[in-house]
Design an enzyme around this catalytic site. Structure first.
Site, PDB file in Angstrom:
ATOM      1  N   SER A  76      -1.004   6.103 -13.779  1.00 38.53           N
ATOM      2  CA  SER A  76      -1.331   5.612 -14.719  1.00 38.53           C
ATOM      3  C   SER A  76      -0.940   6.329 -15.904  1.00 38.53           C
ATOM      4  CB  SER A  76      -2.029   4.510 -14.046  1.00 38.53           C
ATOM      5  OG  SER A  76      -2.074   4.097 -15.339  1.00 38.53           O
ATOM      6  N   TYR A 104     -10.951   2.716 -12.763  1.00 39.95           N
ATOM      7  CA  TYR A 104      -9.050   3.121 -13.114  1.00 39.95           C
ATOM      8  C   TYR A 104      -8.672   4.675 -13.666  1.00 39.95           C
ATOM      9  CZ  TYR A 104      -4.822   1.330 -12.550  1.00 39.95           C
ATOM     10  OH  TYR A 104      -3.013   1.647 -12.197  1.00 39.95           O
TER      11      TYR A 104
HETATM   12  P1  NAP Z   1      -0.319  -4.682  -6.489  1.00 41.14           P
HETATM   13  O1  NAP Z   1       0.698  -6.037  -6.662  1.00 41.14           O
HETATM   14  O2  NAP Z   1      -2.148  -5.300  -6.732  1.00 41.14           O
HETATM   15  O3  NAP Z   1      -0.228  -3.860  -5.001  1.00 41.14           O
HETATM   16  C1  NAP Z   1      -1.824  -3.102  -4.402  1.00 41.14           C
HETATM   17  C2  NAP Z   1      -1.031  -2.682  -3.552  1.00 41.14           C
HETATM   18  O4  NAP Z   1      -1.760  -2.034  -2.681  1.00 41.14           O
HETATM   19  C3  NAP Z   1      -0.840  -3.903  -2.345  1.00 41.14           C
HETATM   20  O5  NAP Z   1       0.056  -4.027  -0.689  1.00 41.14           O
HETATM   21  C4  NAP Z   1      -2.466  -3.826  -1.697  1.00 41.14           C
HETATM   22  O6  NAP Z   1      -2.554  -4.802  -0.558  1.00 41.14           O
HETATM   23  C5  NAP Z   1      -2.711  -2.029  -1.567  1.00 41.14           C
HETATM   24  N1  NAP Z   1      -3.664  -1.189  -1.564  1.00 41.14           N
HETATM   25  C6  NAP Z   1      -5.304  -1.732  -1.918  1.00 41.14           C
HETATM   26  N2  NAP Z   1      -6.128  -0.554  -1.137  1.00 41.14           N
HETATM   27  C7  NAP Z   1      -5.138  -0.311  -0.152  1.00 41.14           C
HETATM   28  C8  NAP Z   1      -6.168   0.486   1.030  1.00 41.14           C
HETATM   29  N3  NAP Z   1      -7.400   0.280   0.653  1.00 41.14           N
HETATM   30  N4  NAP Z   1      -4.599   0.665   1.446  1.00 41.14           N
HETATM   31  C9  NAP Z   1      -3.542   0.266   2.235  1.00 41.14           C
HETATM   32  N5  NAP Z   1      -2.523  -0.286   1.070  1.00 41.14           N
HETATM   33  C10 NAP Z   1      -4.245  -0.544   0.007  1.00 41.14           C
HETATM   34  O7  NAP Z   1       0.033  -3.580  -7.483  1.00 41.14           O
HETATM   35  P2  NAP Z   1       1.409  -2.745  -8.126  1.00 41.14           P
HETATM   36  O8  NAP Z   1       1.196  -3.224  -9.451  1.00 41.14           O
HETATM   37  O9  NAP Z   1       1.824  -3.110  -8.063  1.00 41.14           O
HETATM   38  O10 NAP Z   1       0.201  -1.302  -7.674  1.00 41.14           O
HETATM   39  C11 NAP Z   1       0.968  -0.480  -7.614  1.00 41.14           C
HETATM   40  C12 NAP Z   1       0.600   1.213  -8.148  1.00 41.14           C
HETATM   41  O11 NAP Z   1       1.012   0.929  -9.089  1.00 41.14           O
HETATM   42  C13 NAP Z   1      -0.444   1.271  -7.807  1.00 41.14           C
HETATM   43  O12 NAP Z   1      -1.237   2.623  -7.654  1.00 41.14           O
HETATM   44  C14 NAP Z   1      -1.501   1.437  -9.773  1.00 41.14           C
HETATM   45  O13 NAP Z   1      -2.319   1.384  -9.589  1.00 41.14           O
HETATM   46  C15 NAP Z   1       0.230   1.053  -9.947  1.00 41.14           C
HETATM   47  N6  NAP Z   1       0.499   1.030 -11.443  1.00 41.14           N
HETATM   48  C16 NAP Z   1       0.711  -0.535 -11.624  1.00 41.14           C
HETATM   49  C17 NAP Z   1       0.800  -0.551 -13.382  1.00 41.14           C
HETATM   50  C18 NAP Z   1       1.245  -2.665 -13.105  1.00 41.14           C
HETATM   51  O14 NAP Z   1       1.166  -2.128 -14.576  1.00 41.14           O
HETATM   52  N7  NAP Z   1       0.958  -2.790 -12.520  1.00 41.14           N
HETATM   53  C19 NAP Z   1       0.766   0.058 -14.095  1.00 41.14           C
HETATM   54  C20 NAP Z   1       0.394   0.848 -13.986  1.00 41.14           C
HETATM   55  C21 NAP Z   1       0.148   1.717 -12.715  1.00 41.14           C
HETATM   56  P3  NAP Z   1      -3.163  -6.268  -0.348  1.00 41.14           P
HETATM   57  O15 NAP Z   1      -2.014  -6.853  -0.708  1.00 41.14           O
HETATM   58  O16 NAP Z   1      -3.498  -5.843   0.721  1.00 41.14           O
HETATM   59  O17 NAP Z   1      -3.933  -5.907  -1.340  1.00 41.14           O
END
Ligand code: NAP
Length: 234
Positions: free
Chosen positions: A142, A157
């Site tokens: 990020s 984070y």
């Molecule tokens: P999200 O919709 O909350 O998805 C996160 C995923 O990670 C979910 O499938 C969750 O599973 C899984 N997860 C969490 N802990 C885990 C574990 N111990 N083992 C396996 N899976 C696990 O979030 P997202 O926005 O798509 O985020 C994906 C990535 O993008 C993350 O690394 C986040 O930091 C990064 N990111 C996101 C944004 C944004 O604006 N959305 C911006 C910058 C970076 P559950 O469904 O079981 O919780």
């Protein structure tokens, strides 16, 4: 790219991870969609509705779960070409607290998934990539982890993503004698459970740069930080 390339995407039952699976599958890659919860994983698989995506359970904080998926991959495919370390958490306590009051446990918990999880997955799967001298590893980081613009808020984070970026540099250097490219990306602020639903982008836009990097040729970059298919500062 191998004509039967296999990709593993962590945390891909929803959000950006699910979109990465969808986009890789459209490029005829065999994809392993993973989720820590069986039911959520099976539901996500149904949404993609394509024969080249498989589901396997994976909790990246649990070494037994990592062993289990490694055995599955080895028996079923014998290789892994693309590894997307996407699973991540952003604890609510981290959204309101500040660095002086945040419980160290929250930092520890965040690191367990966002940093140690990615390291554990690499430690298990990279030897298989080395065996075939091929790999594309993308760590979903990020901009909040950029040291060049680091400031207060979201302590756990931010620290976890800065550390993940350090890991990208370290492992890219470790693997420079191999055809294994390792990069970090920022997907941008995306509408997901983690990003919140006021975000600017759809998860599909957030997935784009990771998928693009996953399909790069042998002479491509390694050890860099990308957003929107361009290099950005650490
Ligand atoms: P999200 O919709 O909350 O998805 C996160 C995923 O990670 C979910 O499938 C969750 O599973 C899984 N997860 C969490 N802990 C885990 C574990 N111990 N083992 C396996 N899976 C696990 O979030 P997202 O926005 O798509 O985020 C994906 C990535 O993008 C993350 O690394 C986040 O930091 C990064 N990111 C996101 C944004 C944004 O604006 N959305 C911006 C910058 C970076 P559950 O469904 O079981 O919780």
């Amino acid at each position: 790219m191998h004509d039967k390339s296999v990709a593993l995407v962590t945390g891909s039952n929803k959000g950006i991870g699910l979109e990465i699976c969808r986009q890789l599958a459209k490029k005829n890659i065999t994809v392993i969609l993973t989720a820590r919860d069986h039911l959520k994983g099976e539901e996500a698989l149904k949404k993609l509705n394509t024969s080249n995506v498989y589901f396997h359970a994976l909790d990246i904080t649990n070494p037994d779960s990592i062993e289990d998926i490694y055995d599955f991959v080895l028996k079923k495919f014998g290789r892994i070409d693309i590894l997307i370390n996407n699973a991540g958490i952003f604890l609510n306590e981290d959204k309101t607290g500040n660095v002086l009051t945040l419980d160290i446990q929250h930092i520890r918990k965040t690191m367990e998934t966002n940093l140690y999880g990615a390291i554990r997955i690499c430690q298990k799967f990279v030897p298989l990539m080395q065996k075939h001298n091929f790999g594309r590893i993308i760590n979903i980081s990020s901009q909040l982890g950029q040291l060049s613009s680091m400031n207060k808020t979201f302590t756990a984070y931010k620290i976890s993503k800065t550390a993940l970026n350090a890991f990208t540099r370290i492992i890219a250097d470790e693997l420079k004698e191999y055809n294994i490219k390792v990069n970090s990306i920022c997907p941008g602020w995306c509408k997901t459970d983690l990003g919140g639903w006021d975000a600017e982008r759809d998860a599909s836009q957030g997935a784009d740069t990771a998928v693009w990097l996953a399909l790069q040729p042998d002479n491509s970059d390694s050890g860099f930080f990308f957003m929107d298919r361009k290099k950005i500062d650490w």
